[in-house]
Scaffold this active site. Structure first.
Site, PDB file in Angstrom:
ATOM      1  CG  HIS A  38      -2.271   0.597   0.950  1.00 54.73           C
ATOM      2  ND1 HIS A  38      -2.453   1.650   0.084  1.00 54.73           N
ATOM      3  CD2 HIS A  38      -3.512   0.288   1.430  1.00 54.73           C
ATOM      4  CE1 HIS A  38      -3.732   1.979   0.046  1.00 54.73           C
ATOM      5  NE2 HIS A  38      -4.399   1.164   0.843  1.00 54.73           N
ATOM      6  NE  ARG A  39       6.294   0.045   1.837  1.00 54.82           N
ATOM      7  CZ  ARG A  39       7.485  -0.536   2.016  1.00 54.82           C
ATOM      8  NH1 ARG A  39       8.343  -0.021   2.881  1.00 54.82           N
ATOM      9  NH2 ARG A  39       7.810  -1.622   1.340  1.00 54.82           N
TER      10      ARG A  39
END
Length: 450
Positions: free
Chosen positions: A423-424
């Protein structure tokens, strides 16, 4: 007569120690130059070590399962002048191994380890849920095969056949058969000089339905066991912890009507172009991912503390369960391969990994990974990312289920696809579009023709 010691060499991957997996020789055996004497397991792969000597084994100095530092003697061999001459020495047998032979043995082992050209990020290769190639033959620098015999079988293989009537098979195949409870003497070998191949064992399994007859073992009398954490398992554990606690995982999945994919696979199996090539739904899944990456390139990226690196090439990893743990070899430049080329690449990668012959170079620099949990009968799971990658996609088993088609409930071949994402690097919209694109191809493989 003189006695020589063979120290454990550095096989070219910064090795400091290795575990002795198995010995192919025993005290009293005659060994030939470049004959494979043992297998060692490093943190990344299993490597065969060739002998730099001609002579008689007098002592094995390390037992299977023992971890030995580099430079420690692991075998002693007695040679005489005739043996030394046979190994290419015009002088009486030296009191120590000829430097050029030790160097050559180290080079051959290094070739087997297939060291990568660039420094490999720590923990970047042995992860995931858990992949008929032919092993590359070892060759001298001049390009000539190592000690061919009159029968066309390398001396290292020929020498391992201990007596008349002995079954010719490599150690991983012997273990594979042993794990299945099969006697290799019952298996018809189709390899060179009757060598038993993995495909021969699998065919025998199919014919005898051995899986239906495997007995459940009795409970162990030992209350608990302590298994040393070392080798590949230690590396896998380190990589899993790094990935799980550094990358914020998010999972997205969807059910898919894969009926047309199954029909497409059936047509490919009867195509003359794919004759002799293994075709499965995994091939269409892999091609679907390559198509979806073109439409969602953010998925094929790596996160660093200062930047996000987007890869405009795809090194497609295929997670594989092996007897010694999980490995993820990858297909380099997969985006450039045709469907037939991709099928051949997956087949070779899969069998090499299952035979325990995947080399470090084949596991380095992956950009995205597939884990096919469907082969174990599972519908879905939440795989852990391969460190340095943004996504790992999973495909569950394909089952016949009721499915609504044009307002009517019909039996269809249904599977679940999805995976874990960093999700980064990507947000939910990109992840959802990517998974939807993969699902679209499985529902309608004709999209691959666009």
């Amino acid at each position: 007569m003189s006695e020589m010691s063979f120290p454990l060499p550095d096989v070219g991957e910064g090795l400091t120690e290795a575990e002795i997996v198995s010995w192919n020789v025993a005290p009293g055996d005659q060994v030939a130059l470049n004959q494979v004497i043992c297998e060692i397991e490093t943190a990344k792969s299993v490597v065969e070590l060739p002998s730099p000597f001609v002579g008689t084994v007098t002592e094995l100095l390390a037992a299977p399962g023992e971890t030995v530092p580099v430079g420690t003697p692991i075998m002693r061999v007695t040679t005489d002048a005739a043996d030394a001459a046979g190994a290419g020495s015009a002088d009486p047998a030296p009191a120590a191994p000829a430097p050029e032979l030790v160097s050559e043995a180290r080079d051959i082992a290094a070739d087997a380890a297939a060291s990568v050209e660039h420094e490999e990020p720590a923990g970047a290769v042995l992860v995931g849920y858990g992949t008929t190639g032919t092993a590359k033959s070892r060759r001298r620098r001049g390009g000539e095969p190592l000690l061919p015999t009159a029968g066309g079988v390398p001396a290292a293989v020929a020498a391992s056949g201990t007596s008349a009537g002995a079954v010719l098979a490599k150690p991983p195949i012997r273990k594979f058969a042993k794990d299945l409870g099969i006697s290799l003497s019952e298996v018809e070998g189709t390899g060179p000089s009757g060598e038993v191949l993995r495909s021969d064992v699998e065919r025998h399994v199919s014919q005898s339905r051995v899986f239906r007859n495997l007995e459940t073992p009795e409970p162990s009398a030992v209350r608990e066991e302590r298994i040393p954490l070392k080798g590949m398992r230690k590396q896998i554990a380190k990589a899993m912890v790094t990935s799980a606690f550094e990358a914020p995982h998010v999972g997205v999945f969807t059910d898919v009507d894969a009926t047309r994919t199954m029909e497409f696979v059936k047509r490919l199996k009867t195509s003359s172009d794919f004759a002799g090539v293994r075709v499965s739904p995994l091939l269409i899944f892999a091609k679907a991912m390559l198509w979806a990456i073109r439409r969602n390139p953010e998925i094929n990226s790596t996160f660093t503390e200062t930047e996000i690196i987007r890869h405009n090439f795809v090194n497609l990893g295929i997670a594989a369960a092996t007897p010694r743990g999980l490995v993820v070899p990858n297909i380099k430049e997969a985006q450039d391969l045709s469907l037939l080329e991709l099928a051949k690449a997956i087949e070779q990668l899969t069998f090499t990994a299952r035979d325990g012959r995947t080399q470090p170079a084949e596991m380095a620099h992956g950009t995205i990974t597939i884990t096919n949990i469907g082969v174990f009968g599972m519908d879905f799971g939440t795989p852990i990312l391969n460190p340095g990658e943004c996504a790992i996609m999973a495909m569950g088993t394909i089952r016949e289920k009721p499915w609504v088609v044009d307002g009517e409930v019909r039996p269809r071949m249904v599977t679940t696809v999805g995976g874990s994402f960093d999700h980064r690097i990507v947000d939910g919209d990109v992840i959802s579009r990517f998974v939807a694109d993969v699902a679209s191809v499985l529902e309608e493989p004709a999209l691959l023709l666009d």
